[in-house]
Each structure stands twice: as C-alpha cells, then as structure tokens.
Scaffold this active site. Structure first.
Site, mmCIF file in Angstrom:
data_model
loop_
_atom_site.group_PDB
_atom_site.id
_atom_site.type_symbol
_atom_site.label_atom_id
_atom_site.label_comp_id
_atom_site.label_asym_id
_atom_site.label_seq_id
_atom_site.Cartn_x
_atom_site.Cartn_y
_atom_site.Cartn_z
ATOM 1 N N ASP A 1 1.678 -15.370 -47.795
ATOM 2 C CA ASP A 1 0.499 -15.268 -47.689
ATOM 3 C C ASP A 1 0.134 -14.474 -48.676
ATOM 4 O O ASP A 1 1.233 -14.034 -49.480
ATOM 5 C CB ASP A 1 -0.171 -14.696 -46.605
ATOM 6 N N HIS B 1 -10.494 -11.625 -50.212
ATOM 7 C CA HIS B 1 -11.840 -12.079 -49.664
ATOM 8 C C HIS B 1 -13.011 -11.999 -50.520
ATOM 9 O O HIS B 1 -14.237 -12.267 -49.829
ATOM 10 C CB HIS B 1 -12.026 -11.111 -48.216
ATOM 11 N N HIS C 1 -1.414 -20.734 -44.553
ATOM 12 C CA HIS C 1 -2.773 -21.367 -44.234
ATOM 13 C C HIS C 1 -3.766 -22.012 -44.949
ATOM 14 O O HIS C 1 -3.943 -21.422 -46.080
ATOM 15 C CB HIS C 1 -3.244 -20.033 -43.143
ATOM 16 N N ASP D 1 -6.661 -17.140 -51.300
ATOM 17 C CA ASP D 1 -6.033 -16.792 -49.736
ATOM 18 C C ASP D 1 -6.352 -17.785 -49.002
ATOM 19 O O ASP D 1 -7.509 -18.013 -48.518
ATOM 20 C CB ASP D 1 -6.909 -15.522 -49.545
ATOM 21 N N GLU E 1 -5.724 -19.099 -39.139
ATOM 22 C CA GLU E 1 -5.340 -17.890 -39.770
ATOM 23 C C GLU E 1 -6.425 -16.675 -39.612
ATOM 24 O O GLU E 1 -6.459 -15.618 -39.436
ATOM 25 C CB GLU E 1 -4.538 -17.752 -40.942
ATOM 26 N N GLU E 2 -7.628 -17.053 -40.483
ATOM 27 C CA GLU E 2 -8.486 -16.253 -40.683
ATOM 28 C C GLU E 2 -9.193 -15.676 -39.556
ATOM 29 O O GLU E 2 -10.007 -14.508 -39.429
ATOM 30 C CB GLU E 2 -9.581 -16.845 -41.701
#
Length: 351
Positions: free
Chosen positions: A243, A323, A71, A188, A222-223
């Site tokens: 991922d 994150h 993603h 990410d 995706e998030e």
C-alpha cells in the site's frame, strides 16, 4: 534482470487502472480488468463473495503459504439527497475532508448504467453573491454536485435516472512528467495494484518456481477498513500488504524509495518480517526507508484484527498528498516492485 522492472510499462498500467472508476462499493469494473489481464497469462484466479480477486501461484512448499494484497477500491462519494434545485448532496466514501475534492470533476454512476458528469462545489461558491464563502465549513451541508445536465428541480434530476445511493467517482486527472513523476488521484492504492500485476506476469513469463504457494488478493474494501481480512488460507504464514507510504512532516518516506512500515495506528508490524525485508533490500540495491504512519491502517492490520495467526508486514511506494491529488516518482515504483519481486522468491522468516 537488468531490464526489470520496466517502469514505462508500470506507469502505463497505473494510468489504465486509475481511469477505471472504483470507489469502495463499486469496484466491479476494476476487478474485471485485473481478472481479464491475468487470464492472458493463464493465472489461476477466483472471486471472493465481497467481490475481491485472488490470484494464486503454486510454490514448491504447499504446507506454508504467502499472502500479498493491494487494494483496488478508492475514495469516492455517494448520493445522499437530491436537492430542490436538482443538485446533489453527497456523503464521502473513505477518509478525506471535502476541501480535498472541492472543484473536482466527477461522474455519477446510475443504477441504470448511465454515466453523468458533474462538478463538486460549495453551494456558496459565487464570491459575488456570498461574502463569507471562504469561512464556511466544507461538509455535507455545504458541498454539492452540480450536474452537467439541464436540471432545475429534484424531478428533473430523477428523470436522468439519478437516485439516492448512486456512486460518484472522482476524475483522476492522471499525468506523467518528463522528470519521472506520475500524478493522479487514486495512486492509493492502484500504484501497488499495478506492481503486483507486473510481478505476477514476470514470474509466470519466466516460469519461476516460487519457494511457497503465494496468493495475491486484490481487495476492494480497504478504504472502509476490512478489505483483506478474509479468504486467507489456513496455511498462510506471512501476509504482506502493499500500500502507499505516507509522506509529511516527521516522516522518512519520500517519493523516491520503497517505504517499509515499522508501525501504524494498529500497532507494530512483525519485527522479523520487517528485518527480513530490509535485508532483501540491502542485498539487491533497493533503496528503502523505515517509517511509522500515525493515522493509517492496512489490509494486514485488518487481518490481524480479525484474529488471523499470521506474520504481517506493510510496504509501498511513497505517495505525496495522500487522499488528495497524489504523486509519486518512477524510482519509488521501481524499488517497490523490486522488493516485492525478490521477497516472494525468498525464504520465510524464522517464526
């Protein structure tokens, strides 16, 4: 084969990708970058209505397909309110606590195309004024964006073209080190995006015939939970999400190997595909770790939840501080890219 993958090229591509702002909902520039790059290799691509990009490499068997995804969308924020003093209240896009971005430089992307910089701060930042600032909650009430413009009122800020609903991207601050690390926001999942692009370009350059027609989806939601749950051809048998691997207490994943996920919050991944991936790794001297991610769901999870009858799996490079301000090592990138490269050339698992 000894010169592949070229990790310096992989890191350079990651640096290009993370510097393109693409919070979920504002991914057009990143998707365009990937589309333009793959066009140079004459790869067949198409956009889906959600704005993602699907690249397809024809294979020998057209009755059974493979589907891989990474993603391009990242964490970010959106303008919720323009305050009386001209600063901005914001809401998060994606799952992260605000203390992970406190003090970060950011860019406000206006509808008119202006890019206005700012800094994410607590309203009560000045310790010489606010005695209890360390005790206050980092939330939408206390966090704000200090705009890099002479603004003293809501009207001043609106004159800049800033409005409720404008997207806010975070400065990636990407760096590579002599010790082989790459540290940046948005690894990410732009590390995996770079890996898929490299694998596609390698296969095309070598004119490698894949055993099965294989699709690569660069998803863009995706998030927020549904990036890769559509546009999956009915011929698809295997679906592999690429991922990040999550690192922390109790985890086996590290920054130096490829992580193969056994289970995440959505449940176990396909047992046969997981074992197939580990056998490929063993046969090709690829260092890997099996792991469980307790608070995680992937595009493959989203596809399963949407009712697709597929074999699903999840792998990725180990990413520290997920994150937040993330980091991985070139060895993890190398092992992940090698596993993807060999996987797409392998026979399918027995259903």
């Amino acid at each position: 084969m000894s010169n592949y993958p070229n990790i310096e090229e992989t890191k350079a591509l990651i640096k290009d990708l993370v510097t393109i702002p693409s919070p979920t909902g504002y991914t057009k520039d990143a998707i365009q970058f990937i589309e333009n790059r793959l066009a140079k290799s004459h790869v067949q691509t198409k956009r889906n209505r959600k704005g993602g990009l699907i690249a397809t490499l024809p294979g020998k068997d057209t009755r059974k397909h493979r589907f891989l995804t990474a993603h391009v969308d990242t964490l970010g924020a959106i303008v919720k309110e323009i305050k009386d003093n001209g600063r901005l209240k914001i809401q998060a896009i994606g799952g992260f606590p605000f203390n992970f971005v406190e003090g970060e430089y950011c860019t406000i992307h206006t509808v008119g195309g202006e890019k206005i910089t700012g800094t994410i701060l607590m309203h009560q930042t000045a310790v010489h004024v606010y005695r209890n600032t360390s005790e206050l909650k980092r939330d939408t009430e206390n966090i704000e964006v200090r705009v890099d413009a002479v603004v003293k009122s809501e009207e001043d800020t609106r004159k800049l073209g800033i409005e409720v609903g404008d997207f806010i991207s975070f400065d990636p601050r990407v760096e590579t080190t002599d010790s082989g690390f790459i540290k940046s926001r948005h690894l990410d999942d732009k590390a995996s995006v770079a890996i898929l692009i490299n694998v596609i370009e390698k296969l095309v350059a070598d004119q490698t015939e894949l055993p099965y027609t294989t699709h690569f989806l660069f998803s863009n939601n995706e998030e927020i939970g549904y990036g890769g749950n559509s546009n999956i051809p009915p011929e698809t048998v295997e679906y592999l999400a690429v991922d990040m691997g999550a690192i922390g207490d109790g985890q086996r994943t590290d920054e130096y190997t490829v992580s193969i996920c056994v289970k995440d919050a959505s449940g176990p991944y396909h047992y046969g595909l997981r074992n197939h991936l580990t056998e490929i790794a063993k046969a090709n001297q690829i260092d890997y770790k099996l792991d469980i991610y307790p608070y995680y769901q992937s595009d493959a999870s989203a596809a399963i939840h949407s009712g697709h009858d597929i074999i699903h799996g999840l792998i990725g490079p180990g990413i520290d501080a997920s994150h937040a301000f993330e980091r991985t090592h070139e060895s993890s990138l190398k092992h992940t890219e090698n596993l993807v490269y060999h996987y797409v050339q392998s026979e399918m698992v027995e259903e």
